[in-house]
Design an enzyme around this catalytic site. Sequence first.
Site: not given
Length: 656
Positions: A329, A532
């Site tokens: 990521d 997020e």
Amino acid sequence: MKHSLSFLLLISLLFSACGAPPPATVIPTKLPVVATETSVPVMDTETSQSVEKQIEELLARMTLEEKIGQMTQVEKNSIKPGDITKYYIGSILSGGGGYPTAENTAQAWYAMVEGFQKEALATRLQIPILYGVDAVHGHGNLRNATIFPHNIGLGAANNPELVEKIGRATAEEMLATGIPWNFAPVVAVVQDVRWGRTYEGYGEETELVSSLGTAYLKGLQSLTAEDNPVPGQSIFVLGTPKHFIGDGATIWGSSRTENYQLDQGNMQVPEEFLRQILLPPYQSAVESGAMNIMASFSSWKGTKMHAQQYLLNEVLKDEFGFNGFIVSDWQAMDQIYPDDYYASIVTSVNAGVDMNMVPYDYVTFIETMKSAVNNGDIPESRVDEAVRRILRVKFALGLFERPMPDTKYQGTIRSREHLELARQAVRESLVLLKNENDALPLSKDMPVIFVAGVGAHEIGVQSGGWTLEWQGKVGNDNEGTTILSGIRSAAGSDTRVEYSREGDFSEFKDSTGNPLIADAGFVVIAEKPYAEGVGDQADLSLSQAETKLITAMREQSQTVIVILLSGRPRVITEQLPLAEAWVAAWLPGTEGAGIADVLFGDFPFTGKLSFSWPRSNEQLPINIYNASDKTGCEAPLFPFGYGLEYGHPSPEIEPC
Ligand code: BGC
Ligand code: BGC
């Protein structure tokens, strides 16, 4: 897991066959690919052996620098002109909001990607770059794309065939912009709805997530004859089940990132839970042809996932036989040892991460990799394994043969077919929570309808995060229809529809000069877009202002209907009695008029909750796994699977 032995055997056979010394003959840079007989390629043994052979031949010609370049993924705004060629960069990405600087059109995207591709093809071995983007609910970064409901809505619809079609439609709109790699689907089995990424997941239950995640992947990746695949190509657009593993199952307050609470935090579950609840969607994806998986920012038992060699190497690669590559990521390898970049990279690469989403300082990553290999801290065989996996995916996408997709897909953006599909998805995603006195469906000849709330008429709000910008973008920058425009076109020509963002309709008078009273009043309660950890939220209750919007409507309308636009269930226990009907509409995307299709009874309510709906904040986290034995006031307000239908009397909601 019963496959593990045969997979291991296969892999070891493959690897031993690959151990042969490099051939002495010079291989042409444009590698010949063995054609299959059918136009739709199936990876028969012969083709796959031939691809493996080509991978080995190519690998044998590569220098260490060229190999490390393949393992490097750079964010498009960070890459300096000429550096793709200079450093043999293997991949570029657009993050949230990563549209071309010139203008946000499909043509500009295509030209941007093509420019990068040309730089890659100017290298000695002409290995094409693989460009990736988050097209998590349609191609969200592209202006005027078809934006589908976020996955939470698709979880409520729970229609794998529909989800597969959405995967396909998204893939087409991506190829229109030159991009063959989608960092989707999220296959988290979300255990805590306070998580800011709840809406990116399909639901809280393993089977539902497996079935929809796999359907989406098939939609993205499956080729049809019309796609005119090149010989050896087996994938249409590459999907990325993410984030491996345990995102959405972390503990509140365990995150070490900025103000995040759950996101990027720590999961503390026994291996049994991990295997039974969280892992099956990945296994199912791998069995259905997943060739890329993204590691999670989160940790398991205190160790960052990017360092979890047991889960990455042993479980995913060896046990499941995953033969694609693992991408990190965003700057996530760096988090393993925040003060020691070298150790972080060594640990993560050795643990099994094959490509680093750098995203900014690629030169430091490349230099660090070189020293680690030269120092013997990362074996060159490990680098070879990573590159082999990355090349395998590039072959599967047919990139060597056709580095840029056919421009014919440009005609698919917001095509009638895609818009109809999105609108169907909106209809099927709606969950009817309450419907007292059959307040819904509305009759089309209702004289007066009021609509209140900013979410009723803003494409940006109804689309949520990962739309145009990482955190989403309020306003009306995208084409589409709203709840209000849908109501306006569905209502009869004699119906008066009035809108007020603030819910104040006092300026409207009836024929006698008295304040106008509506027959039906819609209150749209909407969360401001987020993405997020920015969206991690302890308090899911409606605010005072939101409650006031409902009570104000009560005074101005005979019937009140609340529509919730949100990335997760909100706590509405106190406000529930204030309206006759409540509808959870999630984050529908650009085709908001699909809501009116159902409100007026042209289509039925079929959506069922893919999350347990909490009764209070104190109850959180609550889900089918931790609260299956709870009853009465201890139980959720609405259980997993709940959803009313027209024609069935609403059950009494028990007060506590
Ligand atoms: C997210 C990923 C995403 C990546 C690239 C990260 O911050 O966690 O889901 O794919 O950024 O945008
Ligand atoms: C990017 C996102 C990424 C995030 C991570 C943002 O600037 O646009 O794609 O996920 O940073 O923090």
